[in-house]
Write a protein that holds these residues in place. Sequence first.
Motif, PDB file in Angstrom:
ATOM      1  N   TYR A   1       0.848  -1.187   0.000  1.00  0.00           N
ATOM      2  CA  TYR A   1       0.000   0.000   0.000  1.00  0.00           C
ATOM      3  C   TYR A   1       0.899   1.258   0.000  1.00  0.00           C
ATOM      4  O   TYR A   1       1.766   1.395   0.855  1.00  0.00           O
ATOM      5  CB  TYR A   1      -0.888   0.033   1.251  1.00  0.00           C
ATOM      6  N   ILE A   2       0.705   2.137  -0.961  1.00  0.00           N
ATOM      7  CA  ILE A   2       1.480   3.382  -1.077  1.00  0.00           C
ATOM      8  C   ILE A   2       0.526   4.553  -0.901  1.00  0.00           C
ATOM      9  O   ILE A   2      -0.432   4.707  -1.651  1.00  0.00           O
ATOM     10  CB  ILE A   2       2.184   3.463  -2.435  1.00  0.00           C
ATOM     11  N   GLU A   3       0.800   5.399   0.135  1.00  0.00           N
ATOM     12  CA  GLU A   3      -0.118   6.504   0.430  1.00  0.00           C
ATOM     13  C   GLU A   3       0.014   7.616  -0.615  1.00  0.00           C
ATOM     14  O   GLU A   3       1.121   8.049  -0.950  1.00  0.00           O
ATOM     15  CB  GLU A   3       0.138   7.082   1.816  1.00  0.00           C
ATOM     16  N   THR A   4      -1.104   8.082  -1.109  1.00  0.00           N
ATOM     17  CA  THR A   4      -1.137   9.157  -2.120  1.00  0.00           C
ATOM     18  C   THR A   4      -1.925  10.370  -1.627  1.00  0.00           C
ATOM     19  O   THR A   4      -2.334  11.214  -2.425  1.00  0.00           O
ATOM     20  CB  THR A   4      -1.753   8.617  -3.421  1.00  0.00           C
ATOM     21  N   THR A   5      -2.126  10.447  -0.315  1.00  0.00           N
ATOM     22  CA  THR A   5      -2.945  11.535   0.238  1.00  0.00           C
ATOM     23  C   THR A   5      -2.392  12.904  -0.126  1.00  0.00           C
ATOM     24  O   THR A   5      -3.114  13.791  -0.614  1.00  0.00           O
ATOM     25  CB  THR A   5      -3.013  11.394   1.766  1.00  0.00           C
TER      26      THR A   5
ATOM     27  N   ALA B   1      -2.680  17.948  -3.081  1.00  0.00           N
ATOM     28  CA  ALA B   1      -2.000  18.978  -3.856  1.00  0.00           C
ATOM     29  C   ALA B   1      -2.644  19.155  -5.227  1.00  0.00           C
ATOM     30  O   ALA B   1      -2.820  20.280  -5.717  1.00  0.00           O
ATOM     31  CB  ALA B   1      -0.520  18.629  -4.005  1.00  0.00           C
ATOM     32  N   GLU B   2      -3.000  18.060  -5.834  1.00  0.00           N
ATOM     33  CA  GLU B   2      -3.637  18.152  -7.144  1.00  0.00           C
ATOM     34  C   GLU B   2      -4.993  18.828  -7.046  1.00  0.00           C
ATOM     35  O   GLU B   2      -5.356  19.652  -7.902  1.00  0.00           O
ATOM     36  CB  GLU B   2      -3.779  16.747  -7.747  1.00  0.00           C
ATOM     37  N   TRP B   3      -5.740  18.464  -6.012  1.00  0.00           N
ATOM     38  CA  TRP B   3      -7.050  19.097  -5.848  1.00  0.00           C
ATOM     39  C   TRP B   3      -6.905  20.595  -5.608  1.00  0.00           C
ATOM     40  O   TRP B   3      -7.638  21.398  -6.182  1.00  0.00           O
ATOM     41  CB  TRP B   3      -7.797  18.457  -4.673  1.00  0.00           C
ATOM     42  N   ARG B   4      -5.944  20.963  -4.756  1.00  0.00           N
ATOM     43  CA  ARG B   4      -5.758  22.387  -4.501  1.00  0.00           C
ATOM     44  C   ARG B   4      -5.296  23.119  -5.754  1.00  0.00           C
ATOM     45  O   ARG B   4      -5.715  24.236  -6.030  1.00  0.00           O
ATOM     46  CB  ARG B   4      -4.744  22.590  -3.368  1.00  0.00           C
ATOM     47  N   ARG B   5      -4.423  22.462  -6.508  1.00  0.00           N
ATOM     48  CA  ARG B   5      -3.979  23.086  -7.746  1.00  0.00           C
ATOM     49  C   ARG B   5      -5.147  23.301  -8.694  1.00  0.00           C
ATOM     50  O   ARG B   5      -5.308  24.380  -9.287  1.00  0.00           O
ATOM     51  CB  ARG B   5      -2.925  22.198  -8.412  1.00  0.00           C
ATOM     52  N   ASP B   6      -5.972  22.287  -8.815  1.00  0.00           N
ATOM     53  CA  ASP B   6      -7.135  22.417  -9.693  1.00  0.00           C
ATOM     54  C   ASP B   6      -8.055  23.533  -9.197  1.00  0.00           C
ATOM     55  O   ASP B   6      -8.598  24.309  -9.990  1.00  0.00           O
ATOM     56  CB  ASP B   6      -7.894  21.086  -9.747  1.00  0.00           C
ATOM     57  N   GLN B   7      -8.219  23.556  -7.866  1.00  0.00           N
ATOM     58  CA  GLN B   7      -9.095  24.587  -7.313  1.00  0.00           C
ATOM     59  C   GLN B   7      -8.517  25.985  -7.552  1.00  0.00           C
ATOM     60  O   GLN B   7      -9.244  26.933  -7.871  1.00  0.00           O
ATOM     61  CB  GLN B   7      -9.291  24.345  -5.813  1.00  0.00           C
TER      62      GLN B   7
ATOM     63  N   PRO C   1      -8.376  26.819  -2.528  1.00  0.00           N
ATOM     64  CA  PRO C   1      -7.168  27.234  -3.258  1.00  0.00           C
ATOM     65  C   PRO C   1      -7.187  28.711  -3.620  1.00  0.00           C
ATOM     66  O   PRO C   1      -6.139  29.366  -3.620  1.00  0.00           O
ATOM     67  CB  PRO C   1      -7.177  26.345  -4.496  1.00  0.00           C
ATOM     68  N   ALA C   2      -8.377  29.246  -3.921  1.00  0.00           N
ATOM     69  CA  ALA C   2      -8.456  30.653  -4.282  1.00  0.00           C
ATOM     70  C   ALA C   2      -8.092  31.535  -3.088  1.00  0.00           C
ATOM     71  O   ALA C   2      -7.406  32.565  -3.238  1.00  0.00           O
ATOM     72  CB  ALA C   2      -9.861  30.993  -4.771  1.00  0.00           C
TER      73      ALA C   2
END
Length: 807
Positions: free
Chosen positions: A136-140, A145-151, A300-301
């Motif tokens: 199991y490799i954690e990707t949290t 970070a990706e969600w915040r970047r998208d936001q 993110p904004a």
Amino acid sequence: MAGLIRALDWAATPLGPLAAWPPGLRTAIELLLASGFPTCLQWGAEGFLIYNDAARPLMGDKHPRALGRPIFEAMPETRASWAPVLAAVLAGETITLQDQPYLLKRDGAGEQAWFTHSCSPLRDTAGRVVALWAVYIETTARLRAEWRRDQVEAALRAGEEQQAFLLRLSDALRPLAEPTAVQATAARLLGEQLDVNRVLYVDIIDEREAEIRLDYARGVPSLAGRWQADAFGEAVTRQLRQSQLLVIDNAQQDPVLADGNRALFAELQIGATIAMSLVKDGRWVAVFAVQNAAPRIWTPAEIALTEETAERTWAALEQTRAEQALRRREAELARVQRIGGIGGFDIDLRQGLEGPHLVGEHSPEYRAVHGLDTAGLAEHHGAWLRRLHPEDREPAAAALQAALAGDGLTYQNEYRIIRPSDGASRWILARADIERDETGRAIRLIGAHIDVTPQKQAEAALRESEERLRQFGEASSDVLWIRDAGTLRLDYLTPAFERIYGLPREGGLGEHDFQGWAATILEVDRSRALSHIARVRGGEAVTFEYRIRRPDGEIRWLRNSDFPIRDGTGRVRWIGGIGKDVTEEKRAAARQEVLVAELQHRSRNLLAVIRAVAFKTLGRGGARGGAVAAFDQRLAALSRAQGLLSRFGSDTVELGALVRAELEAHAELEPPRIDIQGPEVNLSVEQVQTFSLALHELATNAVKYGALRDDLPGQLSVRWQVHEAGEEDRLPPPRVPGRPSRPVLRWVQLAWREAGIALPPAAPAGERPRGYGRELIEDALPYSLGARTAYALQEGGLCCRIALPLR
């Protein structure tokens, strides 16, 4: 987990006891326990669970009961989603499940996390699939970070309101002139925009201390004041330094904060925060922070807006500080110009010298230098010409014309003006840059007028002083000189050098004039003279004598008075001296010594003649014989004193020599019968004459009646010591009270003590006679020499103390 695995009763499971496990299973268990990633082994078709320590959080409250049990018995809720995966892997496939959600319990609080599963088959030695191996490799962090970047991207694309805010922020900050006003305005506008409870700007003073000068606070206490740089926790400080951004949605659950920091956040009513570090030129300079009293999930904004506001605030602060520094610099420049008498000017030459050449209004110092009314007419070339001193007007105007007509880029000239304000004549130093167009024609003259009148006056005074010194030195019969203290090279030498040394003043001492001067000194005096020069270089003033040999072979005596000359810092920069030719003075002194010696010799011969006449006239017999003998002995004492005066240089005699000479005339100086002790003390001529008679009387009485009688075992002690002013209580009291006397700084007290003698019975006070010697000691010495005396006959001896003033 290794302990739990060993402790489990595996015999009760289909896997059987540990000792019966196949080697492949044992090896798999060893690899599983050594792995740093969450790893799980599901054995056989039923998927008996074995997992490592890193996988324990994924088991949640099913740990440790799930260990050694079938997967769907331990976790029945996973059958629908996991049974196909288990079957596929046991069939030999490798399956990867991306970003699977888990609700974990970390630091006592629940947290949503995501993991990617890598599930691969585990085969036995025969190649059969016997188990599922899952890592199991954690990707949290990546997902967040990706969600915040998208936001952020979405917010920036749709951020018209935020862009409007940034424009409003820039407009509000632009006119502000004080750094604190910039900080307060930025904090207030962002706080209102985000509807938060507190916004603050933190200045980092150094590695240990920070300061919040003011903050925007609504419904919460202000945090203005000084803080330790790590007051909010080392982890917070470390993250701000490393990533420059700290986002906390819930201060009581965020893993960055330790328990003590959470308590501080709660006390300060910080439920959520965005903090951004400002690092400039590699230095941590500030932190811009937004805080909310309640937990809040920052968008993110909002994070992007905080970062942009922080940067714009820093830029506005830098601009404000630069403008403040510029204003301070302009004020300092104006002050320097006023103090230094410097006035700036800026002349437009495009219309020629006869055009309206205005001096910049920013330089009132120019008008002050020229004595112009500050509210008067604009300056122009004609007015400047009229102010020029009549003797300097034509050459000054010509110099300016020549500079402008040439191709040079600078102009400099000195001239005098007559100030209209007070009619005073002032010296002006004009310096300017000349700007030219592409054809080389002068189009602008910009520079400064400097009032150098004090310097000119100082230069004139210096020239007058140097001329006076030159005339004084030229007229002096002594050699006056000045040398550089470092190099010892001559800076100044008067003409008397040629007369005394017999050498030309210019170049007479050779290229190295100090070595040349030293070479003129007799070798026997040279090292002593050079040592005195070294003392002068060290800061002392000295006087010394030495001999030189002139080129014609004549020996001359010189007496030098040398002294250090210091600069404004107190450092010895030069050394100076006055060399006086004392050759004739030395010769005169030598002649005087010969004459004095001859006089002393003749005085002694005269005393001898007086003694002979006394004997011839008075005879030697009867009562007169005793008087004649006493008279003869006293003349002999005076003769001995004259002899000592001649031996010691005619003006002083050493006290010990005088005592020994008088005693040697009457007895052998054999210890321990006679003890003589005392420091070296010189007596003057007037003291020696009378004091020698007192010693003579004491010595003759000792021989006749006292310690030096041949038939008595007496002892004589003569000791003396020096006393300073203020020690008069150790001396005999004065015998002439009320007699005026000069202040005495030092005394010498002689104590004459005789012991081991028989004294006759004391007579009544009125019948007690006094001899000549005692009258001399008790009356003559105090009267003529200002002495203090004490004469006492004691049981078994005599004590006489005589204290003479030393001047």
